[in-house]
Design a protein around this motif. Sequence first.
Motif, mmCIF file in Angstrom:
data_model
loop_
_atom_site.group_PDB
_atom_site.id
_atom_site.type_symbol
_atom_site.label_atom_id
_atom_site.label_comp_id
_atom_site.label_asym_id
_atom_site.label_seq_id
_atom_site.Cartn_x
_atom_site.Cartn_y
_atom_site.Cartn_z
ATOM 1 N N ASP A 1 5.286 17.676 5.862
ATOM 2 C CA ASP A 1 4.585 18.946 5.677
ATOM 3 C C ASP A 1 4.151 19.441 7.051
ATOM 4 N N ILE A 2 4.646 20.586 7.466
ATOM 5 C CA ILE A 2 4.439 21.118 8.811
ATOM 6 C C ILE A 2 3.390 22.229 8.769
ATOM 7 N N ILE A 3 2.420 22.147 9.670
ATOM 8 C CA ILE A 3 1.424 23.213 9.782
ATOM 9 C C ILE A 3 1.730 24.049 11.023
ATOM 10 N N THR A 4 1.730 25.367 10.851
ATOM 11 C CA THR A 4 1.868 26.307 11.960
ATOM 12 C C THR A 4 0.795 27.380 11.801
ATOM 13 N N SER A 5 0.699 28.265 12.780
ATOM 14 C CA SER A 5 -0.042 29.512 12.569
ATOM 15 C C SER A 5 0.896 30.490 11.866
ATOM 16 N N ASP A 6 0.418 31.703 11.625
ATOM 17 C CA ASP A 6 1.311 32.703 11.025
ATOM 18 C C ASP A 6 2.189 33.386 12.069
ATOM 19 N N GLY A 7 2.054 32.960 13.341
ATOM 20 C CA GLY A 7 2.888 33.502 14.408
ATOM 21 C C GLY A 7 2.217 34.566 15.248
ATOM 22 N N THR A 8 1.020 35.003 14.857
ATOM 23 C CA THR A 8 0.315 36.021 15.635
ATOM 24 C C THR A 8 -0.695 35.403 16.591
ATOM 25 N N THR A 9 -0.932 34.102 16.482
ATOM 26 C CA THR A 9 -1.890 33.382 17.327
ATOM 27 C C THR A 9 -1.317 32.000 17.624
ATOM 28 N N LEU A 10 -1.968 31.271 18.514
ATOM 29 C CA LEU A 10 -1.677 29.847 18.591
ATOM 30 C C LEU A 10 -2.265 29.171 17.349
ATOM 31 N N LEU A 11 -1.917 27.915 17.133
ATOM 32 C CA LEU A 11 -2.474 27.172 16.000
ATOM 33 C C LEU A 11 -3.797 26.515 16.358
ATOM 34 N N GLY A 12 -3.854 25.903 17.535
ATOM 35 C CA GLY A 12 -5.070 25.220 17.954
ATOM 36 C C GLY A 12 -5.039 23.731 17.707
ATOM 37 N N ALA A 13 -3.844 23.175 17.461
ATOM 38 C CA ALA A 13 -3.740 21.724 17.319
ATOM 39 C C ALA A 13 -4.174 21.022 18.598
ATOM 40 N N ASP A 14 -4.027 21.687 19.714
ATOM 41 C CA ASP A 14 -4.552 21.224 21.002
ATOM 42 C C ASP A 14 -5.933 21.830 21.199
ATOM 43 N N ASN A 15 -7.000 21.183 20.816
ATOM 44 C CA ASN A 15 -7.047 19.785 20.439
ATOM 45 C C ASN A 15 -7.802 19.585 19.119
ATOM 46 N N LYS A 16 -7.750 20.617 18.260
ATOM 47 C CA LYS A 16 -8.464 20.485 16.990
ATOM 48 C C LYS A 16 -7.802 19.484 16.065
ATOM 49 N N ALA A 17 -6.517 19.166 16.316
ATOM 50 C CA ALA A 17 -5.917 18.050 15.592
ATOM 51 C C ALA A 17 -6.638 16.761 15.945
ATOM 52 N N GLY A 18 -6.900 16.550 17.228
ATOM 53 C CA GLY A 18 -7.638 15.360 17.639
ATOM 54 C C GLY A 18 -9.037 15.319 17.055
ATOM 55 N N VAL A 19 -9.694 16.485 17.009
ATOM 56 C CA VAL A 19 -11.041 16.553 16.414
ATOM 57 C C VAL A 19 -10.974 16.159 14.945
ATOM 58 N N ALA A 20 -10.039 16.734 14.204
ATOM 59 C CA ALA A 20 -9.922 16.442 12.766
ATOM 60 C C ALA A 20 -9.541 14.989 12.532
ATOM 61 N N GLU A 21 -8.690 14.440 13.371
ATOM 62 C CA GLU A 21 -8.273 13.048 13.205
ATOM 63 C C GLU A 21 -9.419 12.091 13.470
ATOM 64 N N ILE A 22 -10.219 12.360 14.492
ATOM 65 C CA ILE A 22 -11.386 11.512 14.749
ATOM 66 C C ILE A 22 -12.384 11.618 13.598
ATOM 67 N N MET A 23 -12.647 12.839 13.155
ATOM 68 C CA MET A 23 -13.594 13.019 12.052
ATOM 69 C C MET A 23 -13.123 12.292 10.800
ATOM 70 N N THR A 24 -11.830 12.331 10.527
ATOM 71 C CA THR A 24 -11.292 11.646 9.348
ATOM 72 C C THR A 24 -11.402 10.131 9.505
ATOM 73 N N ALA A 25 -11.119 9.627 10.702
ATOM 74 C CA ALA A 25 -11.265 8.193 10.952
ATOM 75 C C ALA A 25 -12.715 7.757 10.802
ATOM 76 N N VAL A 26 -13.645 8.571 11.310
ATOM 77 C CA VAL A 26 -15.074 8.261 11.178
ATOM 78 C C VAL A 26 -15.446 8.162 9.701
ATOM 79 N N ALA A 27 -15.062 9.164 8.925
ATOM 80 C CA ALA A 27 -15.388 9.165 7.493
ATOM 81 C C ALA A 27 -14.779 7.957 6.796
ATOM 82 N N TYR A 28 -13.554 7.611 7.155
ATOM 83 C CA TYR A 28 -12.880 6.482 6.510
ATOM 84 C C TYR A 28 -13.567 5.168 6.846
ATOM 85 N N LEU A 29 -13.920 4.977 8.105
ATOM 86 C CA LEU A 29 -14.586 3.733 8.509
ATOM 87 C C LEU A 29 -15.946 3.591 7.825
ATOM 88 N N LEU A 30 -16.672 4.693 7.695
ATOM 89 C CA LEU A 30 -17.983 4.635 7.051
ATOM 90 C C LEU A 30 -17.872 4.298 5.568
#
Length: 419
Positions: free
Chosen positions: A135-164
């Motif tokens: 499953d691929i996430i993109t923007s709609d093409g009118t903006t950047l997506l922001g995976a740099d670095n909100k992917a890292g933010v979301a991944e850390i937050m998910t890891a934190v929640a999982y560990l807790l």
Amino acid sequence: MKISTLAIEEMVERFCRYVRIDTRSAEDSDTYPSTPGQLDLCRLLQQELTALGLADVELTEHGYVFATIPANIDRSVPVIGLIAHVDTSPEVTGTNVQPVIHRQYQGGEITLPGDRTQVIRPGENTALADCLGHDIITSDGTTLLGADNKAGVAEIMTAVAYLLSHPEISHGPIRVAFTVDEEVGTGTKYFDVEHFGARYAYTIDGGTAGEIEDETFCADSVTISLKGINMHPGYARGKMLNSQRIAAEFIDFLPKDTMSPETTSGREGYVHLHAIAGTVEETVLKFLIRDFTVEGLSDKEEMMRIILAALKVKHPRLEYTFDIEESYRNMKYVLDEHPQVTAYAVKAIERAGLSPRQGLIRGGTDGARLAYMGLPTPNIFTGGHNFHSKTEWISIQDMTRSVETIIHLVSIWSEESER
């Protein structure tokens, strides 16, 4: 260890929520963070970390978010840091980002619905071949997506929640940091390493799944000011010294087919003229100098000095200044003194079911600066691609592997402390 479908869904929801907040940083701002949107996201992260039950969540005066996951074992384990930056590149708009999920990618081009001229093509994106069925996430093409670095933010937050929510996973103390203004080179300007308190850390800010990066460029900035002599052009014969024409001569002396960003790759460094402004009387040239060794930097800078000396011989009345400002150094010089930091990340990637690829960054990260501030910090993949562009994309499955890598990583540090 595989994280649950619910955890994956929560990760995607987090990511889509974060990318809708415009956090572009700005080069010429006189505030820190450089834009208010970064603080909007940092305040949200502060609230979400508090809601997860962390007691020491802190939003610093400079916009950093710090928090701690306490150890759940008695033995001594080094404090490990997990770091991501909230800002996105100022080069492409991040206003009104509309994330689009392309389910079960089956190959071929991905045309973005908001601007159909923006097309992600397999020939230009070889990593798509490894993402069939993803499953691929993109923007709609009118903006950047922001995976740099909100992917890292979301991944850390998910890891934190999982560990807790999974106390059976043993780990030592973990420090979390979300930083600002990384994209404009000042992400660690006010980062207090002693206050953060981690012994080692990892930025979750890389690209292709499986990558662990422990090497960056060494970087300097060089500013050359060429002083000419102005004169009425109608009476200038033998009197005028046009600094702009001399600047053109300097540029012409530089290598044509090597040593520039557009002609180099891999371990090759470059001399990049990124700004020029001038009049007859004075022209200022600004260069970014990059190499993977300090010696390589020095060689490039010495070449520039030799060119200037030759121009001085040709134009005796020329006056000039040559100023070098150190930006950052290759973090490998530091990480080689702590080989276990990278080795444990490699092991974690293997446990997540991936083949580790130890690579280098043709750029810098917050980790490069943090390494020289006393915090060895290699870079772990997020799964993102085409950063800083409207065709940015990321695989949900690769994001999941990043979360699992983080969880394995803190567990490995716990295991290794028993030995």
